[in-house]
Design a protein around this motif. Structure first.
Motif, PDB file in Angstrom:
ATOM      1  N   GLY A   1       0.792  -1.229   0.000  1.00 48.86           N
ATOM      2  CA  GLY A   1       0.000   0.000   0.000  1.00 48.86           C
ATOM      3  C   GLY A   1       0.822   1.276   0.000  1.00 48.86           C
ATOM      4  N   THR A   2       2.093   1.183   0.366  1.00 48.97           N
ATOM      5  CA  THR A   2       2.929   2.386   0.383  1.00 48.97           C
ATOM      6  C   THR A   2       3.928   2.381  -0.778  1.00 48.97           C
ATOM      7  N   LEU A   3       3.804   1.403  -1.685  1.00 48.46           N
ATOM      8  CA  LEU A   3       4.808   1.240  -2.745  1.00 48.46           C
ATOM      9  C   LEU A   3       4.297   1.720  -4.098  1.00 48.46           C
ATOM     10  N   THR A   4       5.246   1.988  -5.007  1.00 49.38           N
ATOM     11  CA  THR A   4       4.880   2.252  -6.394  1.00 49.38           C
ATOM     12  C   THR A   4       4.540   0.908  -7.043  1.00 49.38           C
ATOM     13  N   PRO A   5       3.824   0.930  -8.177  1.00 49.73           N
ATOM     14  CA  PRO A   5       3.524  -0.345  -8.849  1.00 49.73           C
ATOM     15  C   PRO A   5       4.788  -1.138  -9.186  1.00 49.73           C
ATOM     16  N   ASP A   6       5.856  -0.470  -9.593  1.00 52.39           N
ATOM     17  CA  ASP A   6       7.094  -1.203  -9.913  1.00 52.39           C
ATOM     18  C   ASP A   6       7.678  -1.879  -8.681  1.00 52.39           C
ATOM     19  N   ALA A   7       7.654  -1.145  -7.568  1.00 52.08           N
ATOM     20  CA  ALA A   7       8.183  -1.730  -6.323  1.00 52.08           C
ATOM     21  C   ALA A   7       7.294  -2.889  -5.868  1.00 52.08           C
ATOM     22  N   ALA A   8       5.990  -2.755  -6.085  1.00 51.52           N
ATOM     23  CA  ALA A   8       5.083  -3.854  -5.725  1.00 51.52           C
ATOM     24  C   ALA A   8       5.403  -5.087  -6.569  1.00 51.52           C
ATOM     25  N   ARG A   9       5.593  -4.881  -7.871  1.00 51.57           N
ATOM     26  CA  ARG A   9       5.947  -6.023  -8.748  1.00 51.57           C
ATOM     27  C   ARG A   9       7.215  -6.700  -8.244  1.00 51.57           C
ATOM     28  N   ARG A  10       8.196  -5.866  -7.863  1.00 50.73           N
ATOM     29  CA  ARG A  10       9.485  -6.409  -7.405  1.00 50.73           C
ATOM     30  C   ARG A  10       9.300  -7.225  -6.124  1.00 50.73           C
ATOM     31  N   ASP A  11       8.543  -6.689  -5.160  1.00 49.64           N
ATOM     32  CA  ASP A  11       8.367  -7.401  -3.884  1.00 49.64           C
ATOM     33  C   ASP A  11       7.568  -8.688  -4.069  1.00 49.64           C
ATOM     34  N   ILE A  12       6.548  -8.637  -4.923  1.00 51.91           N
ATOM     35  CA  ILE A  12       5.752  -9.854  -5.142  1.00 51.91           C
ATOM     36  C   ILE A  12       6.625 -10.919  -5.823  1.00 51.91           C
ATOM     37  N   ALA A  13       7.457 -10.491  -6.770  1.00 53.95           N
ATOM     38  CA  ALA A  13       8.341 -11.456  -7.449  1.00 53.95           C
ATOM     39  C   ALA A  13       9.335 -12.048  -6.454  1.00 53.95           C
ATOM     40  N   ALA A  14       9.860 -11.205  -5.561  1.00 58.25           N
ATOM     41  CA  ALA A  14      10.826 -11.706  -4.565  1.00 58.25           C
ATOM     42  C   ALA A  14      10.152 -12.726  -3.643  1.00 58.25           C
ATOM     43  N   LEU A  15       8.922 -12.438  -3.255  1.00 59.38           N
ATOM     44  CA  LEU A  15       8.203 -13.365  -2.374  1.00 59.38           C
ATOM     45  C   LEU A  15       7.905 -14.673  -3.097  1.00 59.38           C
ATOM     46  N   ARG A  16       7.471 -14.547  -4.348  1.00 59.65           N
ATOM     47  CA  ARG A  16       7.132 -15.762  -5.111  1.00 59.65           C
ATOM     48  C   ARG A  16       8.378 -16.626  -5.313  1.00 59.65           C
ATOM     49  N   ALA A  17       9.522 -15.975  -5.491  1.00 58.74           N
ATOM     50  CA  ALA A  17      10.764 -16.740  -5.699  1.00 58.74           C
ATOM     51  C   ALA A  17      11.178 -17.469  -4.421  1.00 58.74           C
ATOM     52  N   ALA A  18      10.707 -16.959  -3.264  1.00 61.86           N
ATOM     53  CA  ALA A  18      11.177 -17.515  -1.989  1.00 61.86           C
ATOM     54  C   ALA A  18      10.208 -18.530  -1.387  1.00 61.86           C
TER      55      ALA A  18
ATOM     56  N   ARG B   1      -4.850   2.400 -11.934  1.00 66.21           N
ATOM     57  CA  ARG B   1      -4.812   1.369 -12.974  1.00 66.21           C
ATOM     58  C   ARG B   1      -3.475   0.636 -13.032  1.00 66.21           C
ATOM     59  N   GLU B   2      -2.399   1.399 -12.785  1.00 67.12           N
ATOM     60  CA  GLU B   2      -1.064   0.778 -12.858  1.00 67.12           C
ATOM     61  C   GLU B   2      -0.887  -0.271 -11.766  1.00 67.12           C
ATOM     62  N   MET B   3      -1.361   0.071 -10.564  1.00 64.78           N
ATOM     63  CA  MET B   3      -1.220  -0.896  -9.460  1.00 64.78           C
ATOM     64  C   MET B   3      -2.113  -2.107  -9.715  1.00 64.78           C
ATOM     65  N   LEU B   4      -3.304  -1.857 -10.218  1.00 63.99           N
ATOM     66  CA  LEU B   4      -4.201  -2.975 -10.515  1.00 63.99           C
ATOM     67  C   LEU B   4      -3.567  -3.893 -11.572  1.00 63.99           C
ATOM     68  N   ALA B   5      -2.961  -3.295 -12.594  1.00 66.04           N
ATOM     69  CA  ALA B   5      -2.311  -4.104 -13.643  1.00 66.04           C
ATOM     70  C   ALA B   5      -1.177  -4.930 -13.041  1.00 66.04           C
ATOM     71  N   ALA B   6      -0.413  -4.320 -12.120  1.00 64.09           N
ATOM     72  CA  ALA B   6       0.693  -5.056 -11.481  1.00 64.09           C
ATOM     73  C   ALA B   6       0.143  -6.259 -10.717  1.00 64.09           C
ATOM     74  N   LEU B   7      -0.982  -6.066 -10.046  1.00 64.25           N
ATOM     75  CA  LEU B   7      -1.578  -7.155  -9.263  1.00 64.25           C
ATOM     76  C   LEU B   7      -2.133  -8.247 -10.173  1.00 64.25           C
ATOM     77  N   VAL B   8      -2.843  -7.832 -11.206  1.00 65.02           N
ATOM     78  CA  VAL B   8      -3.445  -8.824 -12.110  1.00 65.02           C
ATOM     79  C   VAL B   8      -2.336  -9.630 -12.792  1.00 65.02           C
ATOM     80  N   ASP B   9      -1.269  -8.961 -13.200  1.00 67.27           N
ATOM     81  CA  ASP B   9      -0.144  -9.678 -13.833  1.00 67.27           C
ATOM     82  C   ASP B   9       0.467 -10.681 -12.864  1.00 67.27           C
ATOM     83  N   ALA B  10       0.650 -10.246 -11.608  1.00 70.06           N
ATOM     84  CA  ALA B  10       1.325 -11.112 -10.632  1.00 70.06           C
ATOM     85  C   ALA B  10       0.381 -12.182 -10.091  1.00 70.06           C
ATOM     86  N   ALA B  11      -0.916 -11.883 -10.089  1.00 71.99           N
ATOM     87  CA  ALA B  11      -1.941 -12.818  -9.604  1.00 71.99           C
ATOM     88  C   ALA B  11      -1.545 -13.522  -8.302  1.00 71.99           C
TER      89      ALA B  11
END
Ligand SMILES: Cc1cc2nc3c(=O)[nH]c(=O)nc-3n(C[C@H](O)[C@H](O)[C@H](O)COP(=O)(O)O)c2cc1C
Length: 352
Positions: A42-59, A114-124
């Motif tokens: 909630g405090t991140l940019t969409p790019d930072a959200a994508r990065r954190d979700i990817a890091a979590l998914r990798a772990a 919209r950008e944050m929503l797109a980041a979420l939908v992409d990361a699912a």
């Protein structure tokens, strides 16, 4: 829906999303231990959200939760904000600093984003949770179509019914005891301040949704009590702050381990919305008689963060946002996997 079974949880426990404190490493450790780890974006940019979700998914190969703030977009209020900044001026001056000339909306909302929503939908992410309200119908539909299970915080039966009617899958019953921001949909409306016990039972009986109890739960005994009230799981935040995997700083950890943990208070002064934290110099200042209304969330947070930064340059850590719930003295500084195992053991002992 059997919530723990759908997510293959061996412990009916969610590590609360904690903006500024939860990390992908913490969430992965919790998920890998059989509970549901969470990150807050909630405090991140969409790019930072994508990065954190990817890091979590990798772990972790296991389910996890991604949390967002869903407040009504903030309308700047120049007069009110100027008055609040003037009230803070002497406090800044004590640290040879000045308040910001103008406040900024430092955190986004998912509404209209919209950008944050797109980041979420992409990361699912397997689970997406909302705090402060609900996103637009189309956003909910897009996330559901991406396969996400949706959770929302509610502090009252009325909010739980809004969540149910919008198609939310399970509701987080956040009691008055809880650490961090209160999930009120409308912070200007009267707040019934329901405690976790009454709220969990009310929502279990009347919301029509699976209920996740949150607020003041620190051990397996507390989780058991939540399950006995009809909850399908418990969400714990304060219990995980002291884990080495969190990003809590040394001052926060030291305060949590000290006598200070016995004194939490609800304040709007730090961010502009009610939130429970360890009482400190900021909350003492907020009790000064005659202060003007706090600037709206999240613009007040801009000033709060600037004040904390100014105080820290002089070695003063008493203006930080040290969010914590009423159970704080029960905190145990253990690695997250050990804490989850301990909680599971305590819960099993209670069951025996
Ligand atoms: C440090 C901290 C940060 C929090 N940040 C968030 C957040 O970003 N999003 C959210 O939905 N809840 C947040 N919460 C509230 C939790 O979701 C949950 O309601 C609360 O932690 C439960 O009470 P407890 O802290 O007594 O366990 C936060 C709580 C804490 C302690």
């Amino acid at each position: 829906m059997d919530f723990p079974a759908r997510l293959a949880l061996s412990v009916p426990l969610i590590q609360a999303p904690m903006a500024g404190t939860s990390t992908p490493v913490l969430a992965a450790a919790v998920s890998n231990a059989g509970a549901l780890g969470s990150i807050a974006v909630g405090t991140l940019t969409p790019d930072a959200a994508r990065r954190d979700i990817a890091a979590l998914r990798a772990a972790t190969g296991r389910p996890f939760n991604v949390n967002l703030f869903v407040h009504e977009p903030c309308t700047p209020d120049p007069q009110r904000e100027a008055a609040w900044l003037e009230a803070l001026r002497p406090v800044f001056a004590a640290f040879e600093a000045q308040p910001p000339g103008e406040l900024e909306t430092i955190y986004p909302t998912l509404i209209g984003n919209r950008e944050m929503l797109a980041a979420l939908v992409d990361a699912a992410p397997p689970v997406v949770s909302f705090h402060f309200g609900l996103p637009e119908r189309e956003a909910m539909a897009a996330l559901k179509a991406a396969g996400c299970l949706l959770l929302a915080t509610a502090t009252s039966l009325a909010e739980a019914h809004l969540a149910r009617d919008a198609g939310i899958d399970a509701v987080v019953a956040q009691g008055w005891e809880a650490g961090g921001h209160r999930g009120l949909f409308d912070p200007s409306a009267p707040d019934g301040k329901l405690g976790t016990l009454a709220l969990t039972r009310l929502l279990a009986a009347h919301s029509g949704l699976p209920v996740i109890a949150a607020g003041g739960i620190m051990d397996g005994q507390g989780i058991r009590a939540a399950l006995d009230l009809g909850a399908v799981a418990a969400q714990l935040g304060t219990a995980f702050i002291a884990c080495p995997e969190s990003s809590a700083d040394e001052a926060y950890r030291a305060a949590l381990a000290s006598e200070a943990a016995w004194h939490t208070t609800m304040t709007e002064a730090i961010s502009g919305r009610p939130a429970r934290c360890l009482a400190n110099r900021f909350t003492a200042f907020a009790a000064t008689p005659g202060l003007p209304p706090v600037a709206p969330y999240p613009r007040a947070y801009h000033a709060g963060k600037a004040l904390n930064a100014a105080a820290r340059t002089q070695g003063e850590t008493g203006f930080g946002a040290q969010w914590a719930g009423q159970g704080a003295p029960l905190s145990r500084p253990l690695p997250a996997a050990e804490l989850v195992a301990l909680l599971a053991g305590e819960l099993a002992d209670q069951r025996a």
